[in-house]
Design a protein around this motif. Structure first.
Motif, short mmCIF file in Angstrom:
data_model
loop_
_atom_site.label_atom_id
_atom_site.label_comp_id
_atom_site.label_asym_id
_atom_site.label_seq_id
_atom_site.Cartn_x
_atom_site.Cartn_y
_atom_site.Cartn_z
N ASN A 1 40.24 32.81 42.95
CA ASN A 1 41.33 32.54 42.00
C ASN A 1 41.42 31.07 41.63
O ASN A 1 41.75 30.72 40.49
N ASN A 2 41.12 30.20 42.60
CA ASN A 2 41.20 28.76 42.32
C ASN A 2 39.87 28.17 41.88
O ASN A 2 39.77 26.98 41.60
N GLY A 3 38.83 28.99 41.87
CA GLY A 3 37.53 28.53 41.40
C GLY A 3 36.68 27.83 42.43
O GLY A 3 35.61 27.32 42.10
N PHE A 4 37.14 27.84 43.74
CA PHE A 4 36.30 27.16 44.73
C PHE A 4 36.35 27.77 46.12
O PHE A 4 35.41 27.64 46.88
N ASN A 5 37.44 28.45 46.55
CA ASN A 5 37.45 29.11 47.85
C ASN A 5 38.52 30.20 47.87
O ASN A 5 39.17 30.48 46.85
N THR A 6 38.70 30.82 49.02
CA THR A 6 39.61 31.97 49.12
C THR A 6 41.05 31.57 49.42
O THR A 6 41.91 32.44 49.60
N ALA A 7 41.35 30.27 49.45
CA ALA A 7 42.69 29.83 49.84
C ALA A 7 43.77 30.40 48.93
O ALA A 7 44.89 30.71 49.38
N ALA A 8 43.49 30.56 47.66
CA ALA A 8 44.45 31.10 46.70
C ALA A 8 44.20 32.58 46.44
O ALA A 8 44.76 33.15 45.50
N GLY A 9 43.36 33.23 47.24
CA GLY A 9 43.06 34.64 47.06
C GLY A 9 41.89 34.85 46.12
O GLY A 9 41.31 33.89 45.57
N THR A 10 41.52 36.08 45.97
CA THR A 10 40.40 36.46 45.10
C THR A 10 40.82 37.58 44.17
O THR A 10 41.85 38.23 44.37
N ASP A 11 40.04 37.78 43.14
CA ASP A 11 40.30 38.87 42.19
C ASP A 11 38.99 39.61 41.96
O ASP A 11 37.93 38.99 41.75
N THR A 12 39.05 40.93 42.00
CA THR A 12 37.88 41.76 41.72
C THR A 12 37.88 42.12 40.25
O THR A 12 38.81 42.78 39.77
N GLU A 13 36.84 41.71 39.52
CA GLU A 13 36.82 41.89 38.08
C GLU A 13 35.52 42.56 37.64
O GLU A 13 34.46 42.42 38.27
N THR A 14 35.61 43.25 36.51
CA THR A 14 34.43 43.85 35.90
C THR A 14 33.73 42.80 35.03
O THR A 14 34.26 41.71 34.79
N ALA A 15 32.55 43.16 34.54
CA ALA A 15 31.80 42.24 33.69
C ALA A 15 32.56 41.96 32.40
O ALA A 15 32.56 40.82 31.90
N ASN B 1 24.39 54.83 43.93
CA ASN B 1 25.51 55.76 43.82
C ASN B 1 26.37 55.48 42.61
O ASN B 1 26.85 56.41 41.94
N GLN B 2 26.60 54.21 42.28
CA GLN B 2 27.35 53.88 41.07
C GLN B 2 26.62 54.36 39.83
O GLN B 2 27.24 54.84 38.87
N TYR B 3 25.30 54.21 39.84
CA TYR B 3 24.50 54.70 38.71
C TYR B 3 24.69 56.20 38.51
O TYR B 3 24.85 56.67 37.37
N TYR B 4 24.66 56.95 39.59
CA TYR B 4 24.84 58.40 39.47
C TYR B 4 26.25 58.73 38.96
O TYR B 4 26.44 59.70 38.22
N GLN B 5 27.24 57.93 39.32
CA GLN B 5 28.61 58.19 38.91
C GLN B 5 28.88 57.82 37.46
O GLN B 5 29.55 58.55 36.73
N ASN B 6 28.36 56.65 37.03
CA ASN B 6 28.76 56.09 35.73
C ASN B 6 27.63 55.21 35.21
O ASN B 6 27.73 53.98 35.21
N PRO B 7 26.52 55.81 34.78
CA PRO B 7 25.32 55.01 34.47
C PRO B 7 25.52 53.99 33.36
O PRO B 7 24.87 52.94 33.37
N THR C 1 38.98 46.54 33.28
CA THR C 1 39.47 45.64 34.32
C THR C 1 39.14 46.22 35.68
O THR C 1 38.96 47.43 35.84
N GLY C 2 39.09 45.33 36.67
CA GLY C 2 38.81 45.79 38.02
C GLY C 2 39.89 46.68 38.57
O GLY C 2 39.62 47.62 39.33
N ALA C 3 41.15 46.42 38.18
CA ALA C 3 42.27 47.20 38.72
C ALA C 3 42.27 48.62 38.21
O ALA C 3 42.72 49.55 38.91
N THR C 4 41.79 48.83 36.98
CA THR C 4 41.82 50.16 36.38
C THR C 4 40.42 50.73 36.18
O THR C 4 40.25 51.68 35.42
N ALA C 5 39.43 50.12 36.82
CA ALA C 5 38.03 50.51 36.56
C ALA C 5 37.77 51.94 36.98
O ALA C 5 38.25 52.41 38.01
N ALA C 6 36.98 52.64 36.17
CA ALA C 6 36.55 53.99 36.48
C ALA C 6 35.55 53.95 37.63
O ALA C 6 34.93 52.90 37.89
N PRO C 7 35.35 55.06 38.33
CA PRO C 7 34.33 55.09 39.38
C PRO C 7 32.96 54.70 38.82
O PRO C 7 32.59 55.09 37.72
#
Length: 799
Positions: free
Chosen positions: A331-345, A303-309, A316-322
């Motif tokens: 965020n801390n490089g080892f577990n979710t204790a400090a939260g996570t961030d969704t990022e693009t390549a 589905n992502q391929y059909y949207q934006n091949p 950035t993940g926050a402003t990423a196009a469909p």
């Protein structure tokens, strides 16, 4: 063994002297009556060598010397015959072994077009399929579907360069180091081939032959450039001087890429040198070095391929196009204790920075014309840093490969014989890390996720006999016995709480595999038009150590129960060459697999899970045609039909409970049932426009399933490429020739899938398989192919 002493006739000066002393009367008398025969003993060489009677023994698909055909993708390697030395016959075992279904792609097929990667040249052979891997020139190469399920690199076939192995002892090959400009020909050997090439040759083998220095005879400089910032500067230099022949190739390739975050920069050096130190001793040196730096996009869902091949608007993940691919980072490089961030390549800085260095040496000694001893050693080091997703693989993989063999030509019960016996040993020891990627850009590394210490060793012996039963019928028999040792210690790290208290889990493996693979083949040379061939052969491939420690979730764990995959294959085919303008080849094959090694994507980007399918069947048809139907015109085609199914496989899927699904009768995912490359072209050979030519090419790849349940398909495609080229000799004290071309690829700007990794089926809590609409959202699978591109090139040869 009987030795036959060579008897020579009188030399030319002696004959001239004899004739000048004969009077005209004597000549008239001689014209009326036969002169008695005169035999003159020629001076003998210091070391007389036996010769054997001529034969036409050669590869099953090789062209016949009596009916020369221009080199093309349907002809095999140069004919083998009993007038050749044993050393030349040994060299042929890496090119086109007798009885094998094989194709040689000659340089003339790709010299007048942009040749960026193996994808540009191997499509000219039937049985071959290619798909985009993790990097600009990292292509998965499949023979008869053998490697179509793997997510990166090349497996299930063995690759050589000039007879030197470039497949490491763990069975992995990468095509990053292959720049087609360096090669004079590529040999494609199809079908189970372990009897000759050992472990991992379940699909066959490839042999890339660099251009001999004598054929370059000077210096050539070329440049290709085109769309998306593509630029390739390359240089070839070669010479044959006395007893030494050497060639050097170097290239610098870079580009912006057509997908977001796919910029690349790679340099390659390739050297081949051979010294004939004595009449009986030859020394060959092979050196390859490749440096790769590339950014890497994230594989998409369908589905992502059909949207934006082409993954545009993915800063950035926050402003990423469909349709933008993303990864979830700690965020801390080892577990979710400090939260996570969704990022693009782009935001995370995903990519690869790899180096591959290969150095090999070979000594060949001729005991006489009928026996050659070959010793060969290769050092192969693969150094990687690959932040390809949530984790980064880091490691150095040095390997050593030694082989020694004897080739003997002679007679058995009056029948011409070629015998081969060899032994081999290769090993790879490495310690590699998997580290978490964390936010911060430039692939910032977090803590260690796992460490794998691995040892892979293969050793064994092989034997082969080629026997000419009659003047038209030749039989081939071969066998290999091999031991493979896999040792590994995998340490998985888990971190608890904000402070990251460390817990480790150790999983060990110490596996030994014993494998043997026989083969039998017959080929019948009916006449100058028809050649028939039949073959039954076996292949095997052991798992890689890293396969033993990856679970279906993508996490580290115990997968050490993996078994060797084995296949038994039957080939039946023919070559028809009615004249010098037409050649048709057809092969049908049927292969039975046990414990086929299959891989599929996991929820963790860049990580694949490997399993055994107990039984499966591969069957298909390969067709090749080369038809020069009118002066200057030429039509070529390579077509492959594949029908590959599971015949015994129950898949267990866990979602709270374990649910089982019978996959027997389902198509094996990743296998396109139909693939075709066809080309029609014209080249002017006379007049003012000599050297001007053009062709139109069509590539067709049929749709194929992406999952074991056969619920979701990757779409097929048809591409059209157009090429115009011009080559001319130059009258100059400095320049020899000029070669120009312009090519438009994907003329109609089709959007298509260049790579689709297999995806895992999932179930609901009630045990119902999720439908295709859900699977279409599974990421980690798809790279789009290139849109319309323009590439122009120039090559100048210097004297």
């Amino acid at each position: 063994m009987l030795r036959i002493r060579a008897i020579g006739s009188a030399s030319l000066p002696a004959l001239c002297g004899m004739l000048s002393s004969i009077s005209s009367d004597a000549l008239a008398q001689a014209a009326q009556q036969a002169l008695p025969p005169v035999t003159v003993e020629a001076p003998q060489a210091a070391r007389p060598k036996p010769v054997t009677r001529p034969s036409r023994l050669r590869s099953a698909s090789a062209g016949r010397a009596a009916r020369p055909v221009a080199p093309n993708a349907t002809d095999g390697a140069p004919a083998q015959n009993q007038t050749a030395t044993a050393g030349a016959v040994r060299d042929g075992l890496n090119r086109s072994p007798a009885g094998q279904t094989a194709t040689t792609i000659d340089r003339s097929q790709f010299d007048n077009r942009p040749s960026f990667s193996v994808s540009d040249v191997l499509r000219d052979s039937p049985g071959i399929s290619v798909k985009q891997g993790n990097g600009p020139r990292d292509f998965g190469i499949s023979i008869r579907g053998s490697n179509a399920r793997n997510g990166f690199g090349i497996r299930n076939l063995v690759i050589f360069e000039d007879g030197f192995p470039v497949t490491q002892p763990d069975g992995l090959s990468r095509s990053d180091l292959i720049d087609p400009h360096a090669y004079g020909a590529i040999d494609v050997i199809r079908g189970p081939s372990s009897a000759l090439y050992g472990n991992y040759a379940t699909g066959g083998a490839l042999n890339f032959r660099t251009r001999p220095g004598g054929t370059i005879d000077g210096v050539e400089y070329g440049v290709d450039g085109g769309s998306y910032g593509y630029l390739n500067n390359y240089l070839a230099a070669g010479k044959k001087v006395g007893n030494f022949e050497g060639s050097l190739f170097a290239s610098d390739v870079r580009g912006d890429g057509y997908i977001g975050n796919s910029w690349f920069n790679t340099q390659t050096v390739n050297f081949l040198g051979t010294l004939r130190a004595t009449p009986d001793d030859r020394f060959t040196v092979k050196i390859i070095n490749n440096e790769l730096s590339t950014r890497l996009p994230i594989r998409q869902s369908l589905n992502q391929y059909y949207q934006n091949p082409f993954q545009q608007g993915c800063a950035t993940g926050a402003t990423a196009a469909p349709g933008c691919g993303t990864v979830r980072l700690f965020n801390n490089g080892f577990n979710t204790a400090a939260g996570t961030d969704t990022e693009t390549a782009v935001q995370a800085g995903l990519g690869r920075n790899d180096r591959r260095t290969i150095a090999g040496g070979r000594w060949e000694h001729d005991f006489d014309n009928t026996m050659t001893w070959r010793n060969q050693f290769v050092f192969d080091d693969r150094n990687i840093s690959q932040p390809t997703g949530q984790t980064s693989a880091i490691g150095d993989f040095p390997s050593y490969n030694y082989m020694s063999d004897l080739t003997k030509r002679g007679e058995i019960l009056g029948m011409e014989s070629t015998a081969f016996f060899g032994a081999f040993y290769n090993t790879l020891t490495a310690s590699s890390d998997t580290r978490n990627v964390m936010p911060g850009g430039n692939a910032t590394l977090g803590r260690l996720s796992s460490n794998l210490y691995s040892e892979t060793t293969n050793y064994g012996v092989r034997a082969r006999e080629e026997l000419k039963l009659t003047s038209s019928l030749t039989a081939v028999a071969g066998i290999v016995w091999e031991t493979t040792l896999l040792k590994g210690i995998n340490t998985a790290y888990a971190y608890a709480g904000p402070s990251g208290i460390t817990a480790t889990t150790l999983t060990t493996a110490d596996r030994q595999f014993q494998n043997a693979a026989p083969e039998l083949a017959l080929f019948y040379d009916l006449n100058n038009e028809w050649l028939f061939r039949g073959r039954v052969a076996t292949g095997y491939g052991t798992p890689q150590v890293s396969n033993l420690f990856i679970l279906p979730t993508g996490l580290s764990g115990n997968n050490t129960q993996l078994q060797t995959q084995k296949n038994l294959g039957y080939d039946l085919g023919f070559d028809w060459t009615p004249n010098s303008t037409l050649k048709l080849s057809a092969t049908g094959f049927y292969e039975f697999f046990r414990n086929e090694i299959v891989s599929q994507a996991t929820p963790i980007a860049g990580i694949s899970y490997t399993f055994n399918a107990p039984r499966s069947e591969h069957r298909g048809i390969e067709l090749a045609a080369d038809w020069k139907f009118y002066p200057g015109w030429r039509f070529t085609a390579a077509y492959t039909y594949l029908d590959e199914v599971y015949t015994e496989y129950v898949e267990n899927i866990t979602n709270g409970a374990v649910f089982s699904f019978n996959r027997a009768g389902n198509k094996i995912p990743g296998i396109s049932p139909n693939e075709l490359t066809a080309r029609i072209g014209y080249d002017e050979f006379a007049g003012a426009l000599t050297g001007l030519g053009a062709f139109v090419e069509v590539q067709w790849k049929d749709s194929f399933y992406m999952d074991n349940a056969n619920l979701l398909k990757a779409p097929g495609y048809e591409l059209v490429n157009v090429n115009v080229h011009y080559k001319t000799d130059l009258v100059s004290d400095t320049f020899r020739s000029l070669n120009l071309f312009l090519e438009v690829r994907n003329v109609f700007d089709r959007t298509y899938v260049a790579s689709a990794n297999n995806i895992a089926n999932t179930v609901t809590g009630a045990g119902l398989q999720n439908p295709a609409s859900v699977l279409a959202n599974t990421t980690g699978s798809i790279y789009a192919g290139s849109p319309r591109t323009f590439v122009a090139g120039m090559k100048v040869a210097f004297k």
